[in-house]
Design a protein around this motif. Structure first.
Motif, PDB file in Angstrom:
ATOM      1  N   THR A 101       0.821  -1.210   0.000  1.00 16.19           N
ATOM      2  CA  THR A 101       0.000   0.000   0.000  1.00 16.19           C
ATOM      3  C   THR A 101       0.850   1.252   0.000  1.00 16.19           C
ATOM      4  OG1 THR A 101      -1.684  -1.172   1.266  1.00 16.19           O
ATOM      5  CG2 THR A 101      -1.839   1.217   1.222  1.00 16.19           C
ATOM      6  N   SER A 102       0.382   2.250  -0.764  1.00 19.93           N
ATOM      7  CA  SER A 102       0.966   3.581  -0.738  1.00 19.93           C
ATOM      8  C   SER A 102      -0.154   4.558  -0.427  1.00 19.93           C
ATOM      9  CB  SER A 102       1.615   3.913  -2.089  1.00 19.93           C
ATOM     10  OG  SER A 102       2.289   5.148  -2.040  1.00 19.93           O
ATOM     11  N   ASP A 103      -0.186   5.107   0.812  1.00 18.69           N
ATOM     12  CA  ASP A 103      -1.297   5.990   1.177  1.00 18.69           C
ATOM     13  C   ASP A 103      -0.941   7.013   2.240  1.00 18.69           C
ATOM     14  OD1 ASP A 103      -1.058   4.318   3.358  1.00 18.69           O
ATOM     15  OD2 ASP A 103      -3.181   3.826   3.501  1.00 18.69           O
ATOM     16  N   SER A 104       0.316   7.163   2.581  1.00 17.95           N
ATOM     17  CA  SER A 104       0.672   8.085   3.652  1.00 17.95           C
ATOM     18  C   SER A 104       0.429   9.534   3.235  1.00 17.95           C
ATOM     19  CB  SER A 104       2.150   7.916   4.034  1.00 17.95           C
ATOM     20  OG  SER A 104       2.536   8.915   4.967  1.00 17.95           O
ATOM     21  N   GLY A 105      -0.198  10.290   4.132  1.00 19.84           N
ATOM     22  CA  GLY A 105      -0.412  11.707   3.877  1.00 19.84           C
ATOM     23  C   GLY A 105       0.711  12.584   4.379  1.00 19.84           C
ATOM     24  N   SER A 106       1.694  11.988   5.064  1.00 17.59           N
ATOM     25  CA  SER A 106       2.794  12.765   5.615  1.00 17.59           C
ATOM     26  C   SER A 106       3.641  13.355   4.506  1.00 17.59           C
ATOM     27  CB  SER A 106       3.663  11.875   6.512  1.00 17.59           C
ATOM     28  OG  SER A 106       4.863  12.546   6.867  1.00 17.59           O
ATOM     29  N   ALA A 107       4.029  14.610   4.672  1.00 13.63           N
ATOM     30  CA  ALA A 107       4.917  15.263   3.704  1.00 13.63           C
ATOM     31  C   ALA A 107       6.331  14.716   3.803  1.00 13.63           C
ATOM     32  CB  ALA A 107       4.922  16.770   3.946  1.00 13.63           C
ATOM     33  N   GLN A 108       6.610  13.940   4.853  1.00  9.01           N
ATOM     34  CA  GLN A 108       7.963  13.430   5.066  1.00  9.01           C
ATOM     35  C   GLN A 108       8.200  12.077   4.416  1.00  9.01           C
ATOM     36  OE1 GLN A 108       8.626  13.416   9.316  1.00  9.01           O
ATOM     37  NE2 GLN A 108       8.245  15.605   9.532  1.00  9.01           N
ATOM     38  N   GLN A 109       7.141  11.387   4.015  1.00  9.22           N
ATOM     39  CA  GLN A 109       7.273  10.009   3.554  1.00  9.22           C
ATOM     40  C   GLN A 109       7.056   9.914   2.054  1.00  9.22           C
ATOM     41  OE1 GLN A 109       4.617   7.185   5.405  1.00  9.22           O
ATOM     42  NE2 GLN A 109       6.055   5.519   5.114  1.00  9.22           N
ATOM     43  N   ASN A 645      11.513  -9.357  13.722  1.00 10.30           N
ATOM     44  CA  ASN A 645      10.470  -8.433  13.284  1.00 10.30           C
ATOM     45  C   ASN A 645       9.476  -8.081  14.381  1.00 10.30           C
ATOM     46  OD1 ASN A 645      11.619  -8.372  10.751  1.00 10.30           O
ATOM     47  ND2 ASN A 645      10.254  -9.931   9.900  1.00 10.30           N
ATOM     48  N   GLY A 646       9.704  -8.588  15.592  1.00  6.43           N
ATOM     49  CA  GLY A 646       8.930  -8.185  16.758  1.00  6.43           C
ATOM     50  C   GLY A 646       7.438  -8.388  16.609  1.00  6.43           C
ATOM     51  N   VAL A 647       6.657  -7.351  17.007  1.00  5.77           N
ATOM     52  CA  VAL A 647       5.198  -7.475  17.024  1.00  5.77           C
ATOM     53  C   VAL A 647       4.613  -7.575  15.619  1.00  5.77           C
ATOM     54  CG1 VAL A 647       4.964  -6.270  19.220  1.00  5.77           C
ATOM     55  CG2 VAL A 647       4.896  -4.965  17.079  1.00  5.77           C
ATOM     56  N   TYR A 648       5.406  -7.247  14.610  1.00  8.85           N
ATOM     57  CA  TYR A 648       4.894  -7.275  13.243  1.00  8.85           C
ATOM     58  C   TYR A 648       5.084  -8.640  12.577  1.00  8.85           C
ATOM     59  CZ  TYR A 648       5.029  -2.250  13.996  1.00  8.85           C
ATOM     60  OH  TYR A 648       4.852  -0.993  14.513  1.00  8.85           O
ATOM     61  N   ALA A 649       5.838  -9.510  13.194  1.00  7.09           N
ATOM     62  CA  ALA A 649       6.161 -10.803  12.585  1.00  7.09           C
ATOM     63  C   ALA A 649       4.895 -11.591  12.236  1.00  7.09           C
ATOM     64  CB  ALA A 649       7.038 -11.621  13.524  1.00  7.09           C
ATOM     65  N   GLY A 650       4.834 -12.083  11.007  1.00 10.68           N
ATOM     66  CA  GLY A 650       3.731 -12.918  10.576  1.00 10.68           C
ATOM     67  C   GLY A 650       2.478 -12.188  10.146  1.00 10.68           C
ATOM     68  N   ASN A 651       2.482 -10.859  10.182  1.00  7.18           N
ATOM     69  CA  ASN A 651       1.296 -10.091   9.813  1.00  7.18           C
ATOM     70  C   ASN A 651       1.153  -9.976   8.300  1.00  7.18           C
ATOM     71  OD1 ASN A 651      -0.154  -8.255  12.190  1.00  7.18           O
ATOM     72  ND2 ASN A 651       1.848  -9.070  12.756  1.00  7.18           N
ATOM     73  N   LYS A 652      -0.089 -10.014   7.827  1.00  8.18           N
ATOM     74  CA  LYS A 652      -0.391  -9.737   6.433  1.00  8.18           C
ATOM     75  C   LYS A 652      -0.215  -8.246   6.172  1.00  8.18           C
ATOM     76  CE  LYS A 652      -1.810 -13.861   5.137  1.00  8.18           C
ATOM     77  NZ  LYS A 652      -1.088 -14.649   4.110  1.00  8.18           N
ATOM     78  N   PHE A 653       0.072  -7.905   4.916  1.00  6.03           N
ATOM     79  CA  PHE A 653       0.154  -6.505   4.548  1.00  6.03           C
ATOM     80  C   PHE A 653      -1.214  -5.845   4.686  1.00  6.03           C
ATOM     81  CE2 PHE A 653       3.463  -8.266   1.488  1.00  6.03           C
ATOM     82  CZ  PHE A 653       4.532  -7.951   2.312  1.00  6.03           C
ATOM     83  N   ARG A 654      -1.211  -4.563   4.965  1.00  9.62           N
ATOM     84  CA  ARG A 654      -2.451  -3.781   5.030  1.00  9.62           C
ATOM     85  C   ARG A 654      -3.134  -3.776   3.667  1.00  9.62           C
ATOM     86  NH1 ARG A 654      -5.503   0.824   6.033  1.00  9.62           N
ATOM     87  NH2 ARG A 654      -5.111   2.542   4.584  1.00  9.62           N
ATOM     88  N   LEU A 655      -4.462  -4.001   3.664  1.00 12.96           N
ATOM     89  CA  LEU A 655      -5.307  -3.964   2.467  1.00 12.96           C
ATOM     90  C   LEU A 655      -4.943  -5.037   1.444  1.00 12.96           C
ATOM     91  CD1 LEU A 655      -5.566  -0.093   1.841  1.00 12.96           C
ATOM     92  CD2 LEU A 655      -7.146  -1.560   3.089  1.00 12.96           C
TER      93      LEU A 655
END
Length: 766
Positions: A101-109, A645-655
């Motif tokens: 996914t590409s959806d960040s509204g931050s001007a920094q990203q 990968n800590g708490v993110y390990a094994g998670n599916k990508f968003r959307l």
């Protein structure tokens, strides 16, 4: 075999794709191939048939989008395997290619998916939405394409090409009405000669909101009022020189997004994302947030100058130059209730200047291109906040036992909190704060690639882009101390006394290698290896700045493409390996090391990730007036299940859906006297998705199947047309999004997707 694998096998066996495979073409309108099954495209900056391009690409011509009844990018994505577009609002589209996914509204990203409009990168999220009226075609190119589409195409690119002026006098006018008081008007006028021609096109769409709002001060939610205007000029003084000048204006004045809480009831009963809402916003919205009503007011201005010159035998020089600016203000009620609790706005403002020049040479055995690109952007995001102190404290902490926040009858009991906490000295204490981020980013790159054709059957391509980036990030906040707490009301928010800046420079080399082998006329094998990169994020918050390392991906894919007789299609397999996979999460802890307040987004690395997928498309046209189409994409991907990968390990990508498919048929037949009947019914399917990382079952949506159709009659050899359309014919209830800003405060909100829409359209052409 698991149920989902059985479904995958069944869909692969039964579906066929009407999204014709394609490759990109310069600044000329594509034409149907001789067999009528493919459109010509220019993904590799030359005119090619789909089956002759050694990358995975899908394309829809303007005619095909009309057949399907597609009127927006998010509708188009349902017919392209591996593509999902979540349009929470025109100010906040989420673009997903192969689960990323590409959806960040931050001007920094930086963006992950390059959205191109007439050859110019428009990927900055808040300025990216573009209406799809009077387009020549839309091409979806999958996999990293740095040498073709620049560094933002870390996982792929979407290229929108508008219709160009042509010789002669012609035009079109179309109007329509539908449920929810839909009104549509659009068309174009074209006038010119072989030397100079002009074209003006427009689209206006308006409808009522489909979510009923019980508020006495705000209107219904998700109403639409959009206008787009485009003027194009083409100058061709000779066969060797073409100059295109295009100006575009886009405007949205849409009503509020229905962020609906499952915690807070309304006068119509318990909270229900598919029922009534009561979003009342802030009583001081105009002064505190910038506008009195919930909703979006957005303006986009775009200018493009493209010059193509064949200056010698086999040689071409093309320069594409663009300017784009956007300003938007969106007022939203993040708590999903009538309480004066989490009332926010987002102002997004930015401009970008782009220049690219490319030399190209081609003969019977060699194709080569090389050039340079300069890109500058200056953008900022501002987030003002409005609340009432006692209401905020009571709803967030339940300070006064048994008072609650919103009563079962919808009454905002928390409104009494200030009077109780001050002993009657005050009944209302308004509070306002603001934070924001800024980004000034410059990139300079040189690129080149060579295709060698030692025989008529074999093509070998190698290319690379060398990149230098300068990224400067700023952060500011004004957070007064609340009267009732002595601290800022939003946990973790602190005043910065101006903008805090940090900057850094980065370099990268991004290669790609392609192979095409022609098994026979119309049947080709292809393979590709390419590297993608998402720019490092220079995080500047109220605390110590940090740099999130660049995200890199190696993409390996191969498959077969065919276009022979009545059949065209493709089958491809890909594997992607990510390093430093970047995620955007919402801050929920006031002691978060990012130094950002609760409820604001922050970027960090989730570690390594992998992606394995299959995509298939097929179109069968047994007779000229009838075709069957279908497609399917299967993705097995996510953040690697490793301890690092800590708490993110094994998670599916968003959307990311595991399975996405579409199928249907098209009839376009003459019945006599210049009258034709046409119809395109279709079914789309998307399996379960998670709206956040880390994944949560409560913040997800199960599989969704939608039935759509468009049908009608045309007269006088297509000069006049009457058509009816229906989307989501079964009125399926499902979520567009969940979590959102409210999730950062322990109150996730839910957005219902579009219900059944239907209507009729009249079109005249001359």
């Amino acid at each position: 075999m698991t149920n989902r694998m059985k479904l995958l096998a069944a869909l692969l066996a039964s579906t066929a794709t009407g999204v014709a495979h394609a490759q990109e073409r310069p600044a000329v309108a594509p034409q149907e191939a001789a067999d009528g099954n493919e459109i010509v495209v220019t993904a590799q900056k030359i005119e090619q048939r789909a089956s002759d391009v050694p990358i995975t690409i899908s394309a829809l011509s303007n005619a095909r989008m009309r057949e399907l009844g597609v009127s927006d990018l998010d509708e188009l994505s349902a017919y392209v395997p591996g593509l999902n577009i979540q349009e929470q609002s025109a100010n906040n589209p989420g673009i997903v290619i192969r689960g990323i996914t590409s959806d960040s509204g931050s001007a920094q990203q930086a963006a992950r998916v390059t959205l191109y409009y007439n050859g110019i990168d428009i990927s900055r999220s808040r300025g990216a939405y573009q209406a799809v009226y009077d387009l020549d075609r839309v091409e979806v190119i999958k996999g990293p394409q740095a040498t073709l589409f620049g560094t933002a195409s870390a996982v792929g690119a979407i290229s929108m090409v508008s219709a160009r002026p042509r010789a002669g006098f012609s035009g079109e006018l179309s109007g329509g009405v539908g449920n929810f008081d839909q009104r549509q008007l659009g068309g174009h006028l074209n006038l010119g000669s072989d030397v100079i021609a002009g074209r003006v096109a427009f689209e206006w769409k308006k409808r009522d909101g489909y979510v009923r709002n019980l508020s006495a001060t705000q209107g219904d939610l998700y109403a639409q009022n959009q206008l787009g205007v485009r003027a194009s000029l083409r100058f061709t003084p000779s066969d060797a020189l073409t100059v295109d000048l295009i100006g575009t204006y886009d405007r949205q004045r849409n009503s509020g997004t229905p962020f609906i809480s499952k915690l807070y009831p309304t006068a119509r009963g318990p909270a229900n994302p598919f029922g009534y809402a009561n979003l009342s916003g802030s009583p001081l919205s105009k002064s505190a947030l910038g506008a009195a009503k919930l909703g979006l007011n957005r303006h986009v201005y775009d200018g493009n100058l493209t010059i193509s010159y064949d200056f010698a035998d086999g040689w071409n020089f093309t320069t594409v130059n663009g300017y784009r600016s956007f300003d938007s203000l969106e007022i939203f009620d993040a708590d999903g209730s009538a309480a004066w609790y989490l009332e926010f706005a987002e102002g997004a403002y930015g401009s970008q200047i782009s220049h690219e020049s490319r030399f190209a040479y081609s003969d019977d055995h060699v194709r080569t291109s090389f050039g340079w690109n300069v890109f500058h952007e200056n953008s900022r995001q501002e987030v003002p906040f409005s609340s009432e102190e006692g209401t905020f404290i009571q709803c967030a902490t339940n300070r006064i036992k048994d008072l609650g926040c919103v009563a079962p009858n919808g009454t905002v009991t928390a409104a009494q909190a200030t009077g109780i906490l001050t002993g009657g000295a005050a009944s209302v204490i308004p509070y306002r704060s603001i934070f924001g981020n800024k980004g000034i980013n410059d990139s300079y790159s040189m690129f080149g690639e060579v295709t060698w054709m030692p025989t008529a059957k074999l093509e070998v391509t190698a290319g690379i882009r060398a990149l230098i980036e300068q990224r400067k990030s700023g952060y500011f906040a004004v957070a007064p101390k609340a009267v009732l707490t002595g601290t800022s009301l939003i946990p973790g928010q602190t005043t910065t006394n101006g903008t805090r800046w940090t900057q850094d420079s980065f370099q990268a080399f991004l290669p790609r290698f392609n192979l095409l082998y022609r098994l026979s006329d119309g049947i080709n094998l292809y393979g590709t290896i390419s590297k993608g990169r998402r720019s490092p994020t220079v995080n500047q918050g109220a605390a110590t700045p940090s740099v999130i390392p660049e995200e890199t991906v190696w993409n390996y894919e191969g498959g077969i493409k065919a276009s022979k007789g009545i059949v065209s299609g493709s089958l491809g397999v890909y594997y992607q390996k990510y390093k430093n996979f970047q995620i955007s999460r919402t801050v929920t802890d006031p002691n978060d090391p990012s130094g950002r307040p609760v409820g604001s987004p922050v970027t960090e690395s989730a570690g390594s990730a992998s992606n394995l997928g299959v995509e298939a498309e097929l179109l069968v046209r047994p007779v000229s007036w009838f075709s069957l189409f279908g497609n399917i994409g299967y993705i097995d991907g996510g953040i690697d299940k490793t301890k690092a990968n800590g708490v993110y390990a094994g998670n599916k990508f968003r959307l990311q859906p595991e399975i996405q498919a579409a199928g249907g048929f098209t009839i376009d037949a003459e019945i006599g006297g210049g009258i034709r009947v046409f119809a395109t019914p279709s079914v789309t399917y998307r399996s379960k998705i998670y709206f956040e990382v880390p994944n949560k079952e409560a913040i997800s949506q199960d599989g969704v199947m939608l039935v759509n159709a468009k049908a009608g009659l045309s007269f006088a050899d297509r000069r006049y047309e009457i058509a009816a359309y229906i989307r989501n014919a079964t009125n399926e209830r499902y979520l567009l999004d969940a979590g959102n800003t409210g999730g950062g405060f322990g109150n996730p909100t839910f957005i219902p997707a579009e219900p059944r829409f239907y209507g009729v359209q009249l079109t005249g052409r001359f």
